[in-house]
Design a protein around this motif. Sequence first.
Motif, short mmCIF file in Angstrom:
data_model
loop_
_atom_site.label_atom_id
_atom_site.label_comp_id
_atom_site.label_asym_id
_atom_site.label_seq_id
_atom_site.Cartn_x
_atom_site.Cartn_y
_atom_site.Cartn_z
N TYR A 88 0.62 -0.69 -0.41
CA TYR A 88 0.20 -0.35 0.26
C TYR A 88 0.87 1.25 0.31
CZ TYR A 88 -4.62 -2.67 0.09
OH TYR A 88 -5.51 -3.18 -0.33
N GLU A 89 2.07 0.99 0.54
CA GLU A 89 2.77 2.48 0.28
C GLU A 89 3.40 2.54 -1.20
OE1 GLU A 89 5.87 1.60 3.60
OE2 GLU A 89 4.99 2.40 5.36
N LYS A 90 3.44 1.17 -1.96
CA LYS A 90 3.75 1.53 -3.18
C LYS A 90 2.96 1.60 -3.78
CE LYS A 90 6.80 -2.73 -3.16
NZ LYS A 90 7.06 -3.58 -3.77
N LEU A 91 1.94 1.83 -3.30
CA LEU A 91 0.37 2.33 -3.76
C LEU A 91 0.44 3.95 -4.03
CD1 LEU A 91 -2.50 -0.33 -3.39
CD2 LEU A 91 -1.12 0.55 -5.44
N GLU A 92 0.52 4.31 -2.70
CA GLU A 92 0.65 5.80 -2.54
C GLU A 92 1.71 6.82 -3.66
OE1 GLU A 92 1.27 6.10 1.81
OE2 GLU A 92 -0.44 5.75 2.28
N THR A 93 2.98 5.72 -4.33
CA THR A 93 3.45 6.91 -4.61
C THR A 93 3.48 6.26 -6.63
OG1 THR A 93 5.26 4.99 -4.16
CG2 THR A 93 5.64 6.54 -2.98
N ASP A 94 3.36 4.99 -7.10
CA ASP A 94 3.90 4.94 -8.22
C ASP A 94 1.73 4.97 -8.98
OD1 ASP A 94 3.82 3.25 -10.51
OD2 ASP A 94 5.31 2.13 -9.57
N PRO A 95 1.87 5.87 -9.59
CA PRO A 95 0.51 6.21 -10.23
C PRO A 95 0.35 5.07 -11.03
CG PRO A 95 2.19 7.50 -11.09
CD PRO A 95 2.96 6.31 -9.79
N ASN A 96 1.18 4.34 -11.88
CA ASN A 96 0.71 3.10 -12.40
C ASN A 96 -0.14 2.14 -11.82
OD1 ASN A 96 1.66 4.01 -15.25
ND2 ASN A 96 3.31 3.42 -14.43
N LEU A 97 1.19 1.80 -10.53
CA LEU A 97 -0.12 0.33 -9.63
C LEU A 97 -1.29 0.97 -9.21
CD1 LEU A 97 3.26 -0.14 -7.17
CD2 LEU A 97 1.55 -1.69 -9.45
N GLU A 98 -1.29 2.49 -8.20
CA GLU A 98 -2.64 3.16 -8.79
C GLU A 98 -3.48 3.35 -9.37
OE1 GLU A 98 -3.93 6.55 -6.36
OE2 GLU A 98 -3.16 6.57 -7.59
N LYS A 99 -3.66 2.72 -10.76
CA LYS A 99 -4.89 2.90 -11.43
C LYS A 99 -4.89 1.34 -11.81
CE LYS A 99 -2.92 6.74 -14.72
NZ LYS A 99 -2.56 7.05 -15.90
N GLU A 100 -3.96 0.41 -11.68
CA GLU A 100 -4.20 -1.17 -11.63
C GLU A 100 -5.36 -1.29 -10.26
OE1 GLU A 100 -1.81 -5.24 -11.62
OE2 GLU A 100 -0.88 -3.43 -11.94
N TYR A 101 -4.86 -1.07 -8.98
CA TYR A 101 -5.46 -0.70 -7.76
C TYR A 101 -6.81 -0.55 -7.94
CZ TYR A 101 -7.12 -0.75 -2.96
OH TYR A 101 -7.76 -1.17 -2.38
N LYS A 105 -8.79 -0.02 -11.17
CA LYS A 105 -9.27 -0.67 -11.65
C LYS A 105 -10.09 -2.09 -11.40
CE LYS A 105 -9.03 -2.55 -16.87
NZ LYS A 105 -7.73 -2.79 -17.51
N ASP A 106 -9.18 -3.49 -10.48
CA ASP A 106 -9.74 -4.22 -10.20
C ASP A 106 -9.31 -4.76 -8.91
OD1 ASP A 106 -10.58 -7.00 -9.30
OD2 ASP A 106 -10.67 -7.49 -11.71
N GLU A 107 -9.86 -3.73 -7.64
CA GLU A 107 -8.64 -4.07 -6.58
C GLU A 107 -8.11 -5.85 -6.32
OE1 GLU A 107 -9.57 -3.58 -1.35
OE2 GLU A 107 -10.74 -2.74 -3.17
N LYS A 108 -9.47 -6.82 -6.32
CA LYS A 108 -9.13 -7.59 -6.16
C LYS A 108 -8.56 -8.16 -7.17
CE LYS A 108 -11.57 -12.19 -5.86
NZ LYS A 108 -12.97 -13.08 -6.43
N GLN A 109 -8.08 -8.39 -8.61
CA GLN A 109 -7.10 -8.95 -9.45
C GLN A 109 -5.89 -8.18 -8.82
OE1 GLN A 109 -7.71 -10.98 -11.29
NE2 GLN A 109 -6.18 -11.39 -11.31
N PHE A 110 -5.94 -7.11 -9.20
CA PHE A 110 -4.09 -6.11 -8.65
C PHE A 110 -4.24 -7.22 -6.79
CE2 PHE A 110 -2.45 -3.55 -5.45
CZ PHE A 110 -1.07 -3.15 -6.46
#
Length: 74
Positions: A16-29, A31-36
Motif C-alpha cells: 500500500y505504500e508503493k501504491l501511494e507513490t506509483d501512479p501505474n500501480l494505483e491505476k491497476e488497483y 481498476k480491479d482491487e481483487k485482481q490487483f
Amino acid sequence: MESEESELQQKIRELYEKLETDPNLEKEYLKDEKQFLQNNGFDPEQVKDAIMQIHKDRISALADVLKDQGEKLD
C-alpha cells in the motif's frame, strides 16, 4: 501463527505504500482491487482480514493513549 499475520500485515503495508507513490500501480488497483491483489500474490480475503486487524490495533493504541492522557488531566 501470530508471526505469520505480522509478516502478512508488513507485506500489505509495503504494498500500500508503493501504491501511494506509483501512479501505474494505483491505476491497476483502482481498476480491479481483487485482481490487483491476486496479481501481487495476495489472497483478497486475507488482505481484508489483515487490514481490519491493523485498524483494530491502531484504534486500540489510540484508545490507550487517550485513556492515559485523560488520567493525567484528572
